[in-house]
Write a protein that holds these residues in place. Structure first.
Motif, PDB file in Angstrom:
ATOM      1  N   UNK A   1       0.706  -1.254  -0.130  1.00 12.44           N
ATOM      2  CA  UNK A   1      -0.101   0.103   0.050  1.00 12.44           C
ATOM      3  C   UNK A   1       0.971   1.220  -0.013  1.00 12.44           C
ATOM      4  N   UNK A   2       2.017   1.254   0.786  1.00 10.24           N
ATOM      5  CA  UNK A   2       2.844   2.460   1.029  1.00 10.24           C
ATOM      6  C   UNK A   2       3.479   2.808  -0.382  1.00 10.24           C
ATOM      7  N   UNK A   3       4.040   1.535  -0.848  1.00 12.40           N
ATOM      8  CA  UNK A   3       4.546   1.793  -2.365  1.00 12.40           C
ATOM      9  C   UNK A   3       3.526   2.109  -3.391  1.00 12.40           C
ATOM     10  N   UNK A   4       2.477   1.782  -3.342  1.00 17.18           N
ATOM     11  CA  UNK A   4       1.428   2.225  -4.396  1.00 17.18           C
ATOM     12  C   UNK A   4       1.228   3.869  -3.893  1.00 17.18           C
ATOM     13  N   UNK A   5       0.776   4.140  -2.855  1.00 16.28           N
ATOM     14  CA  UNK A   5       0.700   5.317  -2.323  1.00 16.28           C
ATOM     15  C   UNK A   5       1.630   6.423  -2.942  1.00 16.28           C
ATOM     16  N   UNK A   6       3.116   6.027  -2.476  1.00  8.72           N
ATOM     17  CA  UNK A   6       3.909   7.051  -2.748  1.00  8.72           C
ATOM     18  C   UNK A   6       4.193   7.093  -4.319  1.00  8.72           C
ATOM     19  N   UNK A   7       4.382   5.968  -4.766  1.00  4.71           N
ATOM     20  CA  UNK A   7       4.977   5.832  -6.264  1.00  4.71           C
ATOM     21  C   UNK A   7       3.897   6.194  -7.215  1.00  4.71           C
ATOM     22  N   UNK A   8       2.776   5.628  -7.224  1.00  4.72           N
ATOM     23  CA  UNK A   8       1.590   5.813  -8.160  1.00  4.72           C
ATOM     24  C   UNK A   8       0.717   7.164  -7.735  1.00  4.72           C
ATOM     25  N   UNK A   9       0.335   7.288  -6.397  1.00  4.87           N
ATOM     26  CA  UNK A   9      -0.538   8.532  -6.129  1.00  4.87           C
ATOM     27  C   UNK A   9       0.350   9.572  -5.676  1.00  4.87           C
ATOM     28  N   UNK A  10       1.571   9.556  -5.491  1.00  2.00           N
ATOM     29  CA  UNK A  10       2.506  10.547  -5.173  1.00  2.00           C
ATOM     30  C   UNK A  10       2.074  11.103  -3.829  1.00  2.00           C
TER      31      UNK A  10
ATOM     32  N   UNK B   1       6.756  15.696 -13.408  1.00  2.00           N
ATOM     33  CA  UNK B   1       5.414  16.249 -12.538  1.00  2.00           C
ATOM     34  C   UNK B   1       4.868  15.307 -11.488  1.00  2.00           C
ATOM     35  N   UNK B   2       5.218  13.875 -11.726  1.00  5.26           N
ATOM     36  CA  UNK B   2       5.028  12.973 -10.727  1.00  5.26           C
ATOM     37  C   UNK B   2       5.814  12.930  -9.439  1.00  5.26           C
ATOM     38  N   UNK B   3       7.015  13.299  -9.805  1.00  6.44           N
ATOM     39  CA  UNK B   3       7.982  13.718  -8.779  1.00  6.44           C
ATOM     40  C   UNK B   3       7.664  14.815  -7.857  1.00  6.44           C
ATOM     41  N   UNK B   4       7.564  15.739  -8.566  1.00  5.21           N
ATOM     42  CA  UNK B   4       7.081  17.218  -8.064  1.00  5.21           C
ATOM     43  C   UNK B   4       5.919  17.297  -7.255  1.00  5.21           C
ATOM     44  N   UNK B   5       4.858  16.539  -7.450  1.00  2.00           N
ATOM     45  CA  UNK B   5       3.734  16.274  -6.957  1.00  2.00           C
ATOM     46  C   UNK B   5       3.938  15.753  -5.606  1.00  2.00           C
ATOM     47  N   UNK B   6       4.908  14.662  -5.246  1.00  4.34           N
ATOM     48  CA  UNK B   6       5.195  13.996  -4.390  1.00  4.34           C
ATOM     49  C   UNK B   6       5.822  14.701  -3.409  1.00  4.34           C
ATOM     50  N   UNK B   7       6.882  15.689  -4.090  1.00  7.80           N
ATOM     51  CA  UNK B   7       7.926  16.371  -3.167  1.00  7.80           C
ATOM     52  C   UNK B   7       6.935  17.518  -2.390  1.00  7.80           C
ATOM     53  N   UNK B   8       6.050  18.232  -3.416  1.00  9.74           N
ATOM     54  CA  UNK B   8       5.524  19.396  -2.629  1.00  9.74           C
ATOM     55  C   UNK B   8       4.358  18.807  -1.366  1.00  9.74           C
ATOM     56  N   UNK B   9       3.892  17.471  -1.644  1.00 10.92           N
ATOM     57  CA  UNK B   9       3.187  16.878  -0.529  1.00 10.92           C
ATOM     58  C   UNK B   9       4.197  16.645   0.595  1.00 10.92           C
ATOM     59  N   UNK B  10       5.257  16.194   0.342  1.00 10.31           N
ATOM     60  CA  UNK B  10       6.164  15.716   1.363  1.00 10.31           C
ATOM     61  C   UNK B  10       6.593  16.860   2.068  1.00 10.31           C
TER      62      UNK B  10
END
Lengths: 474, 474
Positions: free
Chosen positions: B180-189, B387-396
């Motif tokens: 779940x964590x892998x999906x959340x972080x890598x797919x859902x950012x 964009x995928x990375x940037x959305x993750x980074x913004x959320x982090x």
């Protein structure tokens, strides 16, 4: 696989139940009439779903999801609809510990709840056509149930569309029936007859129902998919209207169409034999099973090394290696035949030495060939195509053998005992009812493809414009 | 898009509802608490489903399907389970026009009905581990509902597994949380915290509950997936036993784990802004939208010719051409920003002349670049990854800003108003209850990753071994 399947010739109905349970496709649930779809059966259903889903998307449809519960008052709005479905409803009367003010029906089908949304989403002709599909579970209370064929809860897809004109809606209903026929023939390897239903067999609330009908291994028919032209019946009771290009309000014209887990039953009954299932390669969860053979650890290592090469060569194939240590190769052969895997690869130490394998087809009895390892990447996909074709051809030949155009009512009565009877029908419900009374056969479909000219009704001798296909049915 | 979204800063809750409805993700149904998932929302859910499904299969799980209806007596067998779920049950009392002898519950979750099957399927240690997943709808009667976050009916997957030892089951529960964590972080950012739940937040019937928790755009937590170690609780009441290698009967050890349509709510609240949705490219139904610009038929033809070239170059990308004639480019820009499409390609006659397009990213405000046509096949997939990375980074980054380790209870009380407070907790339910009473915050998770050593409970000052993460929650 200690037990044997009841032979078809002895008891077709027991044969069917044996296959479903021994191939581990499904089980009866502790709730009357419900079923548990086991992993192997569900994997088959997933392939059916995917085969239909891309076809729906390719013809412009989008998936959505509507509620499981429908207010009872909605079901009651369309007169024919409620009459057809009310004996089959499951009703929720309590929620969250309270008695509900209005009982909720567990959806038997979703025309009503979907029209409620359509009436909000559709404003103008620009919103049309609206082409929606839903993958869902539905519930229809059944007294006599059979796994996959008739269960209280089943899985299906239901398409629901709205159009600006009757012609467009009729074209859509026909198009989706063609999609079903294409799927049935090309993916499920099941030849089907396409046509209209008679009025007595129409969907409750439809103006016209179309269906595809397939012949099962005992000569009976199974309705494998239906597509309905709903006219404006639901639009009128739900007020589903649009502004046309002249700024006038009109009711939309609608269709609905569905294929269910019954399709699994059709696949079992069209292709299965006394050894078990026979699955068409395009839908088989496992297309090729490898049964390795060894007597020593050294042989084991050699064989498994070659198996790895085969895996790489067949990367695009759904492959399973049966390396269970506790079972003999012969037991495994029977097991995978029961499960209907289209092609088996046998490989032992002697094969390794000769750089070859043995290929055993499920569609033809006792037919084996040896193939050089180097040719597998080409030969296996070829064989899978051949098996797909051969299963279709066998089913088509069987249907031809069991179909006839009887000359009189006596011949007709014998014909529907063994298969499909094509016969002129005057169109009267009396003649249709007499056939059912006399023979238990019903009109399965009035085929789109008709012979030229006309004839005399097989029952009453009156002039008839169309032939109908009569048979016993599931 | 005539209406504007309520700004987050004005009313976060209204902002959420506006986005869900204006981006056409979902609608309220005529049945209280139920939702209609519209095509765009369902396409997002399909991508979530596919992203989880291949991970389940890659970790050895098989899909199956169990009945919607569960006999009331089944739910009542496990004491904690019935206590937890009975206030939320929808009950079918009538079927096929008759009152039922035993009422049927519409499944709120399937531990009980699945154990009934497991107890039949499992005979020996050779049948273990049994690793099953089901995609299904479930019903939990809710008084206060919010689209995707809390609805009476929702869609989810529920994994159910049986193992020979407690250790194996605990490993499985942990493995699936990692999936779940892998999906959340890598797919859902979506960055998530993984850990244990406190006893008061445990699943009804579980020995231990694990969860992943994400921070929403208002600093609240949302539980985005849970995985439970069930011990032998259900096995004992359903008699789910196996013969071990010494031929002794033992009860199996079990897990269950689930992710639901709540995940859609998480994606909206983690990434959305005042212009609308922002979807991570891996899950976006449309990854790239092309908005063509023209003023004459001649320009139209030129532009569309180039669009065809782009389509071919970007064959692996989920692309949509917005060629609606009745709308202006500016209107379309807003519309697709509302729907969160990660990347927009603008192309007009001047771009055609220069063999270039304009690329507008949804993740960064007002950032545009021009790109030569010849480089699109390379640049667009690169940008989607960025964009995928940037959305993750913004959320982090946002989560870091809103997380703190308060020194005393006063600081703690302020910290949970804006985000996550990491604090030592003595483990007592009294301290947990006091926090909830004082601040409405609860323990979201006791993270697996803990600081070294120990500390003093933020509430009572007693010695504490572990830190917990406290916050307000959905």
């Amino acid at each position: 696989m200690a037990d044997k399947v009841t032979p078809q010739s002895e008891d077709y109905s027991r044969w069917y139940t044996d296959i479903v349970q021994m191939a581990e496709l499904a089980d009866y649930a502790p709730v009357r009439g419900c079923m548990i779809i086991r992993p192997y059966g569900y994997a088959l259903w997933e392939n059916i779903r995917d085969g239909l889903d891309w076809r729906f998307k390719a013809t412009g449809h989008q998936n959505a999801y509507f509620p499981l519960f429908i207010p009872l008052s909605y079901i009651q709005k369309e007169a024919d609809h409620v009459q057809g479905f009310s004996p089959q409803l499951a009703v929720v009367t309590h929620g969250g510990g309270q008695e509900l003010e209005e009982p909720l029906v567990v959806r038997p089908t979703s025309e009503t709840i979907i029209n409620d949304s359509f009436s909000k989403w559709i404003q103008s002709y620009r919103d049309l056509p609206l082409l929606i599909n839903q993958w869902a579970n539905v519930v229809r209370w059944e007294m006599r149930t059979r796994l996959f064929l008739r269960t209280t809860e089943f899985l299906w897809q239901e398409g629901h569309t709205a159009h600006a004109t009757a012609e467009e809606a009729q074209e859509e209903a026909r198009r989706m029936l063609e999609v079903y026929a294409d799927f049935a023939e090309n993916d499920a390897a099941i030849p089907v007859l396409s046509g209209r239903k008679s009025a007595s067999e129409r969907f409750a609330g439809a103006v016209e129902s179309l269906s595809i009908e397939a012949m099962m291994g005992n000569g009976w028919a199974l309705q494998a998919g239906t597509s309905h032209f709903l006219g404006q019946n639901f639009a009128k009771v739900f007020g589903t209207q649009f502004l046309n290009e002249n700024n006038e309000l009109e009711y939309v014209w609608q269709t609905s169409w569905g294929v269910s887990t019954r399709m699994v039953g059709a696949i079992i009954m069209v292709h299965g034999d006394d050894q078990g299932l026979r699955l068409p390669p395009r839908l088989a969860p496992i297309q090729v099973v490898i049964v390795p053979i060894w007597k020593s650890d050294e042989q084991r290592a050699q064989v498994l090394q070659v198996v790895e090469r085969i895996r790489e060569d067949l990367a695009g194939v759904r492959l399973h290696l049966d390396d269970r240590d506790s079972l003999t190769p012969g037991w495994k052969f029977n097991d995978w035949e029961m499960r209907g895997v289209p092609l088996r690869i046998e490989i032992g130490p002697r094969d390794v030495a000769k750089e070859q394998v043995v290929l055993a087809r499920r569609d033809l009895d006792k037919v084996k060939e040896t193939a050089p390892l180097a040719e597998l990447a080409q030969r296996v996909p070829e064989l899978l195509d051949e098996i797909q074709q051969s299963l279709f051809q066998q089913a088509l030949d069987f249907r031809q053998e069991r179909s006839s155009e009887p000359k009189d009512y006596q011949e007709f009565s014998r014909a529907v005992e063994i298969g499909f009877a094509w016969a002129w029908w005057c169109g009267s419900e009396e003649c249709e009812a007499k056939v059912k009374e006399d023979t238990k056969a019903t009109i399965r479909v009035i085929p789109f493809e008709q012979p030229e000219g006309g004839g005399r009704c097989i029952v009453c001798g009156a002039e008839a414009q169309e032939q109908a296909v009569f048979s016993r049915a599931y």
